[in-house]
Motif scaffolding. Structure first.
Motif, PDB file in Angstrom:
ATOM      1  N   GLY A  23       0.773  -1.224   0.000  1.00  0.00           N
ATOM      2  CA  GLY A  23       0.000   0.000   0.000  1.00  0.00           C
ATOM      3  C   GLY A  23       0.807   1.277   0.000  1.00  0.00           C
ATOM      4  O   GLY A  23       0.262   2.342  -0.242  1.00  0.00           O
ATOM      5  N   ASP A  24       2.108   1.236   0.278  1.00  0.00           N
ATOM      6  CA  ASP A  24       2.933   2.432   0.278  1.00  0.00           C
ATOM      7  C   ASP A  24       3.967   2.351  -0.830  1.00  0.00           C
ATOM      8  O   ASP A  24       4.604   1.319  -1.024  1.00  0.00           O
ATOM      9  CB  ASP A  24       3.655   2.606   1.619  1.00  0.00           C
ATOM     10  N   SER A  25       4.149   3.458  -1.525  1.00  0.00           N
ATOM     11  CA  SER A  25       5.170   3.500  -2.562  1.00  0.00           C
ATOM     12  C   SER A  25       6.557   3.493  -1.933  1.00  0.00           C
ATOM     13  O   SER A  25       6.752   3.918  -0.794  1.00  0.00           O
ATOM     14  CB  SER A  25       4.997   4.758  -3.413  1.00  0.00           C
ATOM     15  N   THR A  26       7.521   3.019  -2.704  1.00  0.00           N
ATOM     16  CA  THR A  26       8.913   2.988  -2.266  1.00  0.00           C
ATOM     17  C   THR A  26       9.717   3.996  -3.074  1.00  0.00           C
ATOM     18  O   THR A  26       9.619   4.036  -4.300  1.00  0.00           O
ATOM     19  CB  THR A  26       9.514   1.583  -2.452  1.00  0.00           C
ATOM     20  N   VAL A  27      10.520   4.802  -2.376  1.00  0.00           N
ATOM     21  CA  VAL A  27      11.338   5.826  -3.015  1.00  0.00           C
ATOM     22  C   VAL A  27      12.812   5.507  -2.791  1.00  0.00           C
ATOM     23  O   VAL A  27      13.235   5.275  -1.656  1.00  0.00           O
ATOM     24  CB  VAL A  27      11.026   7.227  -2.460  1.00  0.00           C
ATOM     25  N   LEU A  28      13.576   5.490  -3.870  1.00  0.00           N
ATOM     26  CA  LEU A  28      15.023   5.311  -3.791  1.00  0.00           C
ATOM     27  C   LEU A  28      15.692   6.681  -3.766  1.00  0.00           C
ATOM     28  O   LEU A  28      15.409   7.534  -4.615  1.00  0.00           O
ATOM     29  CB  LEU A  28      15.525   4.511  -4.995  1.00  0.00           C
ATOM     30  N   ILE A  29      16.591   6.876  -2.797  1.00  0.00           N
ATOM     31  CA  ILE A  29      17.305   8.148  -2.669  1.00  0.00           C
ATOM     32  C   ILE A  29      18.799   7.884  -2.805  1.00  0.00           C
ATOM     33  O   ILE A  29      19.446   7.429  -1.862  1.00  0.00           O
ATOM     34  CB  ILE A  29      16.998   8.824  -1.321  1.00  0.00           C
ATOM     35  N   PRO A  30      19.374   8.132  -3.987  1.00  0.00           N
ATOM     36  CA  PRO A  30      20.818   7.925  -4.177  1.00  0.00           C
ATOM     37  C   PRO A  30      21.612   9.108  -3.617  1.00  0.00           C
ATOM     38  O   PRO A  30      21.315  10.266  -3.908  1.00  0.00           O
ATOM     39  CB  PRO A  30      20.965   7.843  -5.704  1.00  0.00           C
ATOM     40  N   LEU A  31      22.639   8.804  -2.815  1.00  0.00           N
ATOM     41  CA  LEU A  31      23.507   9.828  -2.241  1.00  0.00           C
ATOM     42  C   LEU A  31      24.961   9.428  -2.446  1.00  0.00           C
ATOM     43  O   LEU A  31      25.295   8.242  -2.401  1.00  0.00           O
ATOM     44  CB  LEU A  31      23.229   9.997  -0.744  1.00  0.00           C
ATOM     45  N   ASN A  32      25.814  10.410  -2.634  1.00  0.00           N
ATOM     46  CA  ASN A  32      27.240  10.161  -2.814  1.00  0.00           C
ATOM     47  C   ASN A  32      27.863   9.825  -1.464  1.00  0.00           C
ATOM     48  O   ASN A  32      28.008  10.693  -0.601  1.00  0.00           O
ATOM     49  CB  ASN A  32      27.912  11.383  -3.434  1.00  0.00           C
ATOM     50  N   ALA A  33      28.239   8.564  -1.279  1.00  0.00           N
ATOM     51  CA  ALA A  33      28.771   8.108   0.007  1.00  0.00           C
ATOM     52  C   ALA A  33      30.214   8.526   0.222  1.00  0.00           C
ATOM     53  O   ALA A  33      30.771   8.303   1.298  1.00  0.00           O
ATOM     54  CB  ALA A  33      28.650   6.587   0.115  1.00  0.00           C
ATOM     55  N   ALA A  34      30.835   9.134  -0.782  1.00  0.00           N
ATOM     56  CA  ALA A  34      32.191   9.649  -0.604  1.00  0.00           C
ATOM     57  C   ALA A  34      32.169  11.045   0.005  1.00  0.00           C
ATOM     58  O   ALA A  34      33.201  11.555   0.436  1.00  0.00           O
ATOM     59  CB  ALA A  34      32.926   9.681  -1.942  1.00  0.00           C
ATOM     60  N   GLU A  35      30.988  11.651   0.038  1.00  0.00           N
ATOM     61  CA  GLU A  35      30.878  13.022   0.531  1.00  0.00           C
ATOM     62  C   GLU A  35      30.028  13.119   1.792  1.00  0.00           C
ATOM     63  O   GLU A  35      30.374  13.825   2.726  1.00  0.00           O
ATOM     64  CB  GLU A  35      30.288  13.922  -0.563  1.00  0.00           C
ATOM     65  N   GLY A  36      28.913  12.421   1.822  1.00  0.00           N
ATOM     66  CA  GLY A  36      28.012  12.515   2.965  1.00  0.00           C
ATOM     67  C   GLY A  36      27.174  13.772   2.876  1.00  0.00           C
ATOM     68  O   GLY A  36      27.694  14.854   2.624  1.00  0.00           O
ATOM     69  N   GLU A  37      25.883  13.627   3.053  1.00  0.00           N
ATOM     70  CA  GLU A  37      25.005  14.787   2.957  1.00  0.00           C
ATOM     71  C   GLU A  37      23.675  14.483   3.634  1.00  0.00           C
ATOM     72  O   GLU A  37      23.204  13.347   3.631  1.00  0.00           O
ATOM     73  CB  GLU A  37      24.763  15.157   1.490  1.00  0.00           C
ATOM     74  N   ASN A  38      23.108  15.521   4.234  1.00  0.00           N
ATOM     75  CA  ASN A  38      21.763  15.419   4.765  1.00  0.00           C
ATOM     76  C   ASN A  38      20.780  15.951   3.734  1.00  0.00           C
ATOM     77  O   ASN A  38      21.151  16.685   2.814  1.00  0.00           O
ATOM     78  CB  ASN A  38      21.629  16.196   6.073  1.00  0.00           C
ATOM     79  N   LEU A  39      19.521  15.598   3.903  1.00  0.00           N
ATOM     80  CA  LEU A  39      18.490  15.999   2.963  1.00  0.00           C
ATOM     81  C   LEU A  39      17.699  17.179   3.511  1.00  0.00           C
ATOM     82  O   LEU A  39      17.599  17.358   4.729  1.00  0.00           O
ATOM     83  CB  LEU A  39      17.544  14.823   2.704  1.00  0.00           C
ATOM     84  N   PRO A  40      17.107  17.999   2.632  1.00  0.00           N
ATOM     85  CA  PRO A  40      16.257  19.093   3.105  1.00  0.00           C
ATOM     86  C   PRO A  40      15.132  18.562   3.987  1.00  0.00           C
ATOM     87  O   PRO A  40      14.505  17.543   3.671  1.00  0.00           O
ATOM     88  CB  PRO A  40      15.710  19.695   1.803  1.00  0.00           C
ATOM     89  N   VAL A  41      14.876  19.254   5.080  1.00  0.00           N
ATOM     90  CA  VAL A  41      13.875  18.796   6.046  1.00  0.00           C
ATOM     91  C   VAL A  41      12.504  18.645   5.394  1.00  0.00           C
ATOM     92  O   VAL A  41      11.760  17.699   5.687  1.00  0.00           O
ATOM     93  CB  VAL A  41      13.805  19.777   7.237  1.00  0.00           C
ATOM     94  N   ALA A  42      12.154  19.556   4.494  1.00  0.00           N
ATOM     95  CA  ALA A  42      10.837  19.497   3.855  1.00  0.00           C
ATOM     96  C   ALA A  42      10.653  18.194   3.088  1.00  0.00           C
ATOM     97  O   ALA A  42       9.577  17.584   3.120  1.00  0.00           O
ATOM     98  CB  ALA A  42      10.656  20.690   2.916  1.00  0.00           C
ATOM     99  N   LEU A  43      11.694  17.752   2.394  1.00  0.00           N
ATOM    100  CA  LEU A  43      11.618  16.487   1.664  1.00  0.00           C
ATOM    101  C   LEU A  43      11.442  15.320   2.618  1.00  0.00           C
ATOM    102  O   LEU A  43      10.614  14.430   2.394  1.00  0.00           O
ATOM    103  CB  LEU A  43      12.890  16.282   0.838  1.00  0.00           C
TER     104      LEU A  43
END
Length: 245
Positions: free
Chosen positions: A11-31
């Motif tokens: 019942g819930d969609s799945t979202v893939l979030i690719p991130l560069n693991a050589a840099e490290g990053e947080n995502l915008p809170v709104a997202l």
């Protein structure tokens, strides 16, 4: 956080979030806030130089790569999201995204942007019947658990195409309403233009996030599509690409 075999909730969609693991990053809170009700897979891809063996680079940097995406994973976990993570050392980022998207049977792939300060309005370009069922299903899951408003959008090159575009968008809006989405939260818009990609990029400036469907079956285009890839490369907004599965 879970690792290993892919899991997916009914019942819930799945979202893939690719991130560069050589840099490290947080995502915008709104997202994070608006995507947390969905099932999330965080992919940490670690770029490997062409002359190096992925196994050797992984041996040297695996702990570093895992730690680099931990912040993003925690952002979702702290909000009670169902989130999994996977780290891949790769020569080819696009190929890895494509492979993980298929392995985890994801519904959409996110290209995040630091410019996403809020998420209240999404633009949904629709070209035709292709992938429309998946796009509608994803929008239902996203809007059902948020206060986001959506605009269904079509670009036509002729009066005949504009009429067909209007019928297409009205029909999609009706299907959303039949699945419990308030029609007042869904608008539709048909514009005339010879370049759908250019029109989407221009119109996207008024919105927080784009939701586009994949189309062409080549490597990069299998995820992004010809027009979608053109858009992803030119907009500042985050883009969710709904897979044609």
């Amino acid at each position: 956080m879970a690792e290993g075999d892919p899991q997916k909730s009914d019942g819930d969609s799945t979202v893939l979030i690719p991130l560069n693991a050589a840099e490290g990053e947080n995502l915008p809170v709104a997202l994070v806030e608006k995507l947390s009700p969905l099932h999330i897979v965080v992919l940490g891809y670690y770029p490997v130089p062409s002359q190096a063996a992925p196994e050797q680079v992984q041996s040297d940097h695996e702990n570093e790569a895992t730690a680099a995406i931990e912040g993003a994973v925690s952002q979702f976990a702290d909000r009670g999201a169902e989130v999994e993570s996977v780290v891949v050392f790769t020569h080819n980022k696009d190929e890895t995204i494509d492979h993980i998207a298929a392995e985890y049977d994801v519904d959409a792939v996110l290209t995040p942007s630091d410019y996403t300060e809020e998420l209240t309005r999404v633009l949904v370009p629709v070209r035709g019947d292709e992938n429309l069922d998946n796009i509608i299903s994803f929008i239902i899951d996203l809007l059902r658990q948020s206060n986001i408003a959506a605009t269904l959008y079509n670009v036509a090159e002729s009066d005949g195409e504009a009429s067909r575009g209007e019928l297409l968008l009205r029909g999609a809006r009706d299907r959303l309403a039949e699945n419990g989405i308030d029609p007042n939260r869904v608008e539709w818009q048909v514009d005339r233009g010879e370049s759908p990609g250019d029109a989407i990029v221009t119109t996207a400036q008024e919105y927080d996030v784009l939701i586009v469907g994949e189309s062409e079956p080549s490597l990069r285009e299998r995820i992004f599509g010809r027009i979608a890839g053109h858009v992803v490369d030119r907009v500042d907004q985050s883009v969710l690409v709904v897979r044609d599965t």
